[in-house]
Design an enzyme around this catalytic site. Structure first.
Site, PDB file in Angstrom:
ATOM      1  N   ASP A 113      39.017  28.477  34.279  1.00 50.39           N
ATOM      2  CA  ASP A 113      39.637  28.238  35.600  1.00 50.39           C
ATOM      3  C   ASP A 113      39.217  26.885  36.055  1.00 50.39           C
ATOM      4  OD1 ASP A 113      41.118  30.385  35.637  1.00 50.39           O
ATOM      5  OD2 ASP A 113      39.717  31.581  36.035  1.00 50.39           O
ATOM      6  N   ASP A 174      47.765  32.343  31.400  1.00 50.26           N
ATOM      7  CA  ASP A 174      47.377  31.384  32.811  1.00 50.26           C
ATOM      8  C   ASP A 174      46.541  30.176  32.299  1.00 50.26           C
ATOM      9  OD1 ASP A 174      47.332  34.142  32.776  1.00 50.26           O
ATOM     10  OD2 ASP A 174      46.198  34.454  34.487  1.00 50.26           O
TER      11      ASP A 174
HETATM   12  N1  GLY Z   1      44.731  33.450  36.574  1.00 52.28           N
HETATM   13  C1  GLY Z   1      44.845  34.784  37.352  1.00 52.28           C
HETATM   14  C2  GLY Z   1      45.824  35.220  37.853  1.00 52.28           C
HETATM   15  O1  GLY Z   1      46.852  34.649  37.911  1.00 52.28           O
HETATM   16  O2  GLY Z   1      45.765  36.195  38.714  1.00 52.28           O
END
Ligand code: GLY
Length: 399
Positions: A113, A174
């Protein structure tokens, strides 16, 4: 009754039966950013030195995080968009102050992230100020993200092994979003390997994450030595074979962004396929249900199913960008029309907070992790960020 008078009466009746004139996109954007500016200032005023906003808890109180939470970049990013739109110097100070709260990321965070965190905050800061003192943190963050690259599989590992989970090298859809940091850093620092890693990740994901109907799985677990897939499942969606709405949104945005970054036609085609999966499955007002396969949707029991304003905002922003790349004018106009519909719904009283309410967040009704009963029907900083981005993009597309 004379003839002239009856025509006047008929005209008046016609006018009163017409719906009110639709707000222009300029008016909508002014209204949204005036609320956003107030909300961002109020939020900043309640934050401690190291705090960033996260959501609203079950008790109705605001919940904060520190910079290590995956969403830490979105509030500073929203403040940058609000500064960009309004030119308000106070918002610039708030944006910079909250961006610098993330300075410890390269030393203290080991997460896929990092791309979200740093590019939404520092990336926007660099774009809007040109301040080269930001480059060191950005560069170190890209290096740190690359330590998660597994060359044997050609992907960046998303999550770490976790007790109770049969994971060796899980990759979530993601993760496409984190490639933007690497693609931009590849140009900024003349480091081709950042782009090579990103392209490899996007290619492998394109080959493995998608079903025949162009929806995507949430999690794929890889053997990092040889790229074999151990299993495909979901963490945040309804079921392993369902289409979790935000996952579809991340994929749409991710491949659109990768097409922008490297011009590879396959990425544009992939983004279009994802769009063509999402669009027919949207409800009338355009705001996605939290997972496209919740059974109540099929039964028409729409009021039983939570909407996810975050997925909707991401889709709106991505579709607006995608519309600018597709050559087929009818398709492009169609994407823009859907994006506009979503943005208009999100800008309505149902979703957009009133200034001074909603704990300082901009949108209501996001869904974080439905199955864990975590952050359900609450404000989310990433909903706010991508909504503001969508409003700016949509307004610009109409100029
Ligand atoms: N990347 C985590 C979410 O979209 O909840």
């Amino acid at each position: 009754m004379n003839h002239k008078f009856s025509i006047l009466l008929a005209g008046a009746a016609l006018l009163s039966s017409c719906s009110p004139v639709q707000e222009s996109m300029d008016e909508l954007a002014d209204r949204v950013f005036s609320i956003a500016a107030e909300q961002i200032k109020a939020t900043d005023a309640r934050l401690g030195e190291t705090e960033l906003p996260r959501t609203t808890g079950k008790d109705g109180e605001a919940v904060n995080s520190d910079y290590r939470w995956w969403c830490s970049g979105f509030f500073p990013g929203s403040a940058w968009y609000a500064y960009e739109y309004t030119g308000d110097a106070n918002l610039k100070d708030i944006a910079l102050k909250n961006t610098l709260k993330l300075a410890g990321i390269p030393d203290n965070v080991d997460s896929h992230d990092i791309g979200f965190m740093i590019w939404c905050s520092y990336g926007n800061a660099l774009r809007l100020t040109g301040d080269t003192s930001l480059l060191e943190t950005i560069h170190a963050s890209a290096d740190k993200l690359c330590t998660r690259y597994r060359p044997g599989a050609g992907i960046i590992q998303s999550w770490n092994a976790r007790l109770g989970k049969d994971w060796i090298c899980p990759v979530i859809i993601d993760n496409m979003m984190n490639l933007e940091l690497l693609m931009e850093c590849s140009k900024l620092f003349e480091e081709p390997c950042y782009a090579e890693i990103s392209v490899s990740h996007a290619d492998v994901t394109m080959g493995n994450h998608f079903r025949k109907d162009n929806s995507s799985y949430h999690v794929l677990d890889y053997n990092p030595e040889n790229g074999e897939i151990r299993h495909r499942h979901t963490e945040q969606g309804l079921a392993d074979e369902s289409a979790w709405a935000r996952g579809q949104a991340w994929g749409l945005y991710g491949y659109t962004m990768m097409y922008r970054e490297c011009g590879k036609d396959e990425y544009l085609a992939q983004a279009e396929k994802i769009a063509d999966y999402i669009i027919p499955r949207l409800p009338e007002d355009g705001v996605c249900f939290w997972d496209f396969n919740v059974p109540e949707i099929r039964l028409g029991q729409y009021e039983m199913v939570k909407r996810d304003a975050s997925a909707a905002a991401i889709v709106a922003s991505a579709l607006t960008e995608l519309a600018s790349y597709v050559e087929d004018a009818i398709k492009s106009e169609g994407y823009l029309a859907v994006a506009e519909k979503i943005v208009r719904t999100l800008a309505s009283d149902e979703y957009l907070a009133k200034a001074g309410e909603n704990n300082g967040f901009i949108l209501k009704h996001g869904v974080g992790h439905y199955r864990n009963d975590s952050e359900v029907d609450v404000p989310l900083t990433y909903a706010d960020y991508y909504f503001l981005e969508a409003v700016i993009r949509l307004k610009e597309s109409m100029e």
